[in-house]
Enzyme design. Sequence first.
Site, short mmCIF file in Angstrom:
data_model
loop_
_atom_site.label_atom_id
_atom_site.label_comp_id
_atom_site.label_asym_id
_atom_site.label_seq_id
_atom_site.Cartn_x
_atom_site.Cartn_y
_atom_site.Cartn_z
N GLY A 163 0.86 -1.19 0.00
CA GLY A 163 0.00 0.00 0.00
C GLY A 163 0.89 1.23 0.00
O GLY A 163 2.03 1.20 -0.47
N ARG A 164 0.33 2.32 0.54
CA ARG A 164 1.09 3.58 0.55
C ARG A 164 2.45 3.44 1.23
O ARG A 164 3.48 3.85 0.69
CB ARG A 164 0.28 4.63 1.31
CG ARG A 164 -0.59 5.47 0.43
CD ARG A 164 -1.23 6.55 1.27
NE ARG A 164 -2.35 5.98 1.98
CZ ARG A 164 -3.61 6.34 1.79
NH1 ARG A 164 -3.90 7.30 0.97
NH2 ARG A 164 -4.58 5.76 2.45
N ILE A 165 2.45 2.84 2.44
CA ILE A 165 3.71 2.75 3.19
C ILE A 165 4.66 1.75 2.51
O ILE A 165 5.85 2.04 2.35
CB ILE A 165 3.45 2.38 4.67
CG1 ILE A 165 2.63 3.49 5.35
CG2 ILE A 165 4.77 2.16 5.42
CD1 ILE A 165 2.19 3.20 6.77
N THR A 245 7.18 -2.55 11.07
CA THR A 245 6.74 -1.24 11.57
C THR A 245 5.21 -1.13 11.44
O THR A 245 4.66 -0.03 11.50
CB THR A 245 7.39 -0.08 10.78
OG1 THR A 245 7.12 -0.28 9.39
CG2 THR A 245 8.88 0.01 11.02
N ARG A 247 2.13 -3.82 12.54
CA ARG A 247 1.48 -4.24 13.78
C ARG A 247 2.10 -5.56 14.24
O ARG A 247 2.30 -6.48 13.42
CB ARG A 247 -0.02 -4.45 13.59
CG ARG A 247 -0.84 -3.17 13.55
CD ARG A 247 -0.90 -2.46 14.91
NE ARG A 247 -1.73 -1.28 14.85
CZ ARG A 247 -1.30 -0.05 14.54
NH1 ARG A 247 -0.03 0.16 14.27
NH2 ARG A 247 -2.15 0.97 14.53
N GLU A 276 1.70 -5.17 23.00
CA GLU A 276 2.23 -3.89 23.51
C GLU A 276 1.48 -3.43 24.75
O GLU A 276 0.25 -3.56 24.77
CB GLU A 276 2.11 -2.80 22.42
CG GLU A 276 3.09 -2.99 21.32
CD GLU A 276 2.95 -1.95 20.20
OE1 GLU A 276 2.39 -0.88 20.44
OE2 GLU A 276 3.42 -2.24 19.10
N HIS A 294 7.30 1.58 19.36
CA HIS A 294 6.21 2.03 18.47
C HIS A 294 6.34 3.53 18.16
O HIS A 294 5.48 4.33 18.54
CB HIS A 294 4.84 1.73 19.09
CG HIS A 294 3.72 1.75 18.08
ND1 HIS A 294 2.61 0.92 18.16
CD2 HIS A 294 3.52 2.50 16.97
CE1 HIS A 294 1.79 1.18 17.15
NE2 HIS A 294 2.33 2.14 16.42
N GLY A 296 7.29 4.64 14.87
CA GLY A 296 7.42 4.76 13.41
C GLY A 296 6.91 6.08 12.87
O GLY A 296 7.49 6.66 11.94
C1 8YV Z 1 0.35 5.79 15.46
C2 8YV Z 1 0.20 3.78 13.90
O1 8YV Z 1 1.31 6.40 16.21
O2 8YV Z 1 -1.34 5.23 12.80
C3 8YV Z 1 -0.99 4.10 13.05
O3 8YV Z 1 -1.62 3.13 12.59
O4 8YV Z 1 0.57 2.70 13.99
C4 8YV Z 1 1.02 4.75 14.64
O5 8YV Z 1 2.00 5.23 13.79
C5 8YV Z 1 -0.72 5.28 16.36
O6 8YV Z 1 -1.46 4.26 15.82
C6 8YV Z 1 -1.65 6.37 16.79
O7 8YV Z 1 -2.88 5.88 17.25
#
Ligand code: 8YV
Length: 332
Positions: A163-165, A245, A247, A276, A294, A296
């Site tokens: 996807g985007r990331i 990075t 889940r 977590e 966490h 990222g």
């Molecule tokens: C956030 C993330 O910091 O946006 C996401 O999905 O995993 C993180 O980078 C976090 O989830 C904020 O709720």
Amino acid sequence: MPNPIKKPLVIVTRKLPEVVETRMRELFDARLNLDDKPMSQAELAEAVKVAHVLVPTVTDRIDRSLIAQAGPQLKLIANFGTGVDNVDLDTARVRGIIVTNTPGVLTEDTADMTMALILAVPRRLAEGTALLKDSAKQWTGWSPTWMLGHRIWGKRLGIIGMGRIGQAVARRAKAFGLQIHYHNRRRVAEEVEQELEATYWDSLDQMLARMDIVSVNCPHTPATYHLLSARRLKLLKPTAYIVNTARGEVIDENELARLIETGQIAGAGLDVFEHEPAINPKLLASHSVVALPHMGSATIEGRIDMGEKVVINIKTFLDGHNPPDRVHAAMF
Ligand code: 8YV
């Protein structure tokens, strides 16, 4: 919303950047969490009984039983985050509650952190810095055979989730000389494959067996829970590294820890964990693991952009329009 509420009660579960909180105060009856103390399930239940809008984060479990306690006034859950695995989307839909997220604005930051881990693990960055800071192990100077890591240039990177990331990671990795491979539910557009010189693998199993580095960049959904199961992790080469990075739940963390401990996987760069904030102690003890809390997307710019998206989603919804970042379970 047929009868727009003048100042709707917006309950925000965690402390957000000041500029975001100020804007929320201007626009809404905002109940903020200035101490940033995570809310218990009981506190969240009290919140959903009165809030018109709830703004949760990844640390809040907005599950079926919590949504069942929501009052009829709760119409929007505007998640501060892109991943929405903390929210039971099906139950929200059945209750007529709209859910939104914050996509796009954390893509580049998360891809940067992924690339940092892709570099850090094979090149032993954390080990090197820990060694210099550990006064008990005084550095006696350079040696040709010391702190040898592995070259990443020319190696194969397998991205799970394009996807985007995933694409932003691929762009960076290509510049570092990595060959891009990917597995995704759907093949990406031909122009994207060409730009990234990316090879698509329909079979995740076959891709895993051939990669030098695997990067997890897919969302956590019922379908991706333990996608990297004990069986699949064993397909990796003993020289392979894993970076995550996305889940923690996408990887069977206990099995990953065991395979790294026994040398069946070379190492891992992990920004996220299955339970977590708990982390399998074997991972923390391993020299071959670079672990981050966490972070990222943890840039001030990113957090402000995320807050701005949340505000836009709430404002648009309250003005009677479809919020731009509405999510449905079927999207994931
Ligand atoms: C956030 C993330 O910091 O946006 C996401 O999905 O995993 C993180 O980078 C976090 O989830 C904020 O709720």
